[in-house]
Design an enzyme around this catalytic site. Structure first.
Site: not given
Length: 388
Positions: A214, A337, A352
């Site tokens: 992003h 997980d 990110s």
């Protein structure tokens, strides 16, 4: 119109909305999505690959997207191209970005001897605007504007401003703040930003890297920071502030070396792009999946939560939106997980750009976290990252 036909038309329209208008593929393949409803491509009869088509070339074709092989959904553009193989990322890196002009993070009133003044509003300046120059002089840093205000002793200042791609001139009149005993514009501005993100992949042929998934935005205005220049440096993750419901966690780290290892060239809605001086590590090549290859089900997240070396963790792809209407939210992912959940609580800030692998291909990167459920978040297609 019969209820059955009406329902089919509504459903077809819904499928068309969820489907992309443009597709990439490695061959003139008629299959499309392996989802809960079968979609296929019906090429125009006179559409074929050029005789001269070869490796590293692209061919543009037209096709019709078909539902159940019989119901036309919409016309789409199909680009036949190579399926790019890249070096997988997963490493943390430090980002130093300097803006093209000064970004207005917020505006406020100024308390004067005569009451409240609003220089920014009077000049038509808004949050998210970019100040390019003052009195004909380019603005490179906050100090450039601050000095002009104080040296001008209250004189009006002509500003050149950019908003949503449009540029205009305005005049702002500084107001004398009775609290700070100096002239102010009521503008809170930003000229740079620094932080830590995750590398997604690198093109081995050009050494061009892609990360974050992003864009880098101003935290107050939410606007994409206009890039003038910037670089990246090596970074280490030193600790984790674990996320919980209503409170996103954070990867805490530091720049391990101030010497740049790459240059930033773009800040886009799909992440940052730049050029590395050398590979971050030696890895095998992995192909980038086309969006139509991404399916709901098991996948792996490749990320770093300690030091500088990434590890693989199990996740689940819960939803896939094949269109690009939300630039960095093409998938909903769920961290399954147990080890990663114990360490981080799920997706945390700084993660990110962490690459996602499914069926031996790079399908995307983490972009956002659900505030009320840090085990879930969004991801962007890797295909979208490298096409912008």
């Amino acid at each position: 119109m019969s209820p059955v036909l009406c329902s089919l038309l509504v459903f077809t329209g819904f499928v068309g909305y969820l489907s992309p208008d443009e597709l990439l593929t490695a061959s003139r393949d008629e299959s499309f999505l392996k989802s809960s409803f079968p979609l296929s491509l019906q090429y125009q009869k006179d559409t074929s690959l050029p005789v001269s088509f070869s490796q590293h070339e692209e061919a543009k074709l037209s096709a019709r997207l078909m539902l159940f092989g019989a119901v036309p959904v919409k016309e789409v553009s199909v680009t036949v191209c190579d399926q790019k193989a890249v070096l997988l990322g997963g490493e943390p890196f430090g980002i130093r970005l300097y803006t093209d002009g000064l970004v207005v993070s917020s505006v406020s009133k100024v308390e004067t001897a005569l009451g409240s003044a609003d220089p920014a509003k009077d000049a038509g300046i808004q949050q998210g605007d970019t100040l390019l120059s003052q009195n004909g002089k380019m603005l490179h840093c906050n100090e450039d504007l601050s000095e002009a205000v104080q040296n001008g002793a209250g004189k009006p200042i002509e500003l050149r401003v950019r908003r949503s791609g449009e540029v205009f001139n305005t005049v702002i009149c500084p107001a004398y703040d009775i609290h700070t005993q100096c002239y102010r514009l009521g503008l809170h501005i930003r000229d740079s930003i620094a932080g830590i993100g995750t590398m997604t992949f690198t093109d081995p042929d050009t050494m061009q890297f892609y990360g974050l998934g992003h864009g880098i935005c101003d935290s107050s205005s939410g606007c994409l920071m206009p890039l003038q220049n910037g670089d990246i440096v090596k970074a280490d993750i030193t600790s984790v502030c674990k996320g919980s419901c209503g409170s996103p966690g954070t990867l805490q780290g530091c720049f391990s070396d101030e010497e740049p290892i790459g240059e930033l060239t773009m800040n886009t809605d799909h992440g940052v792009v730049g050029t590395l001086s050398e590979p971050l590590s030696e890895k095998e090549l992995i192909p980038i999946a086309f969006r139509q290859e991404v399916v709901r089900g098991k996948a792996e997240l490749y990320t770093t939560v300690d030091g500088a070396h990434p590890q693989r963790y199990e996740i689940e792809i819960e939803e896939v939106s094949y269109n690009d209407r939300t630039a960095s939210k093409n998938m909903v992912i769920h961290i399954t997980d147990e080890k990663l959940l114990r360490q981080t609580g799920g997706i945390v800030q700084g993660m990110s750009g962490s690459p996602i692998i499914q069926n031996g291909k790079l399908i995307g990167a983490v972009t956002h976290v659900y505030i009320n459920d840090p085990s879930r978040g969004y991801a962007v297609f890797a295909e979208s990252m490298c096409r912008h």
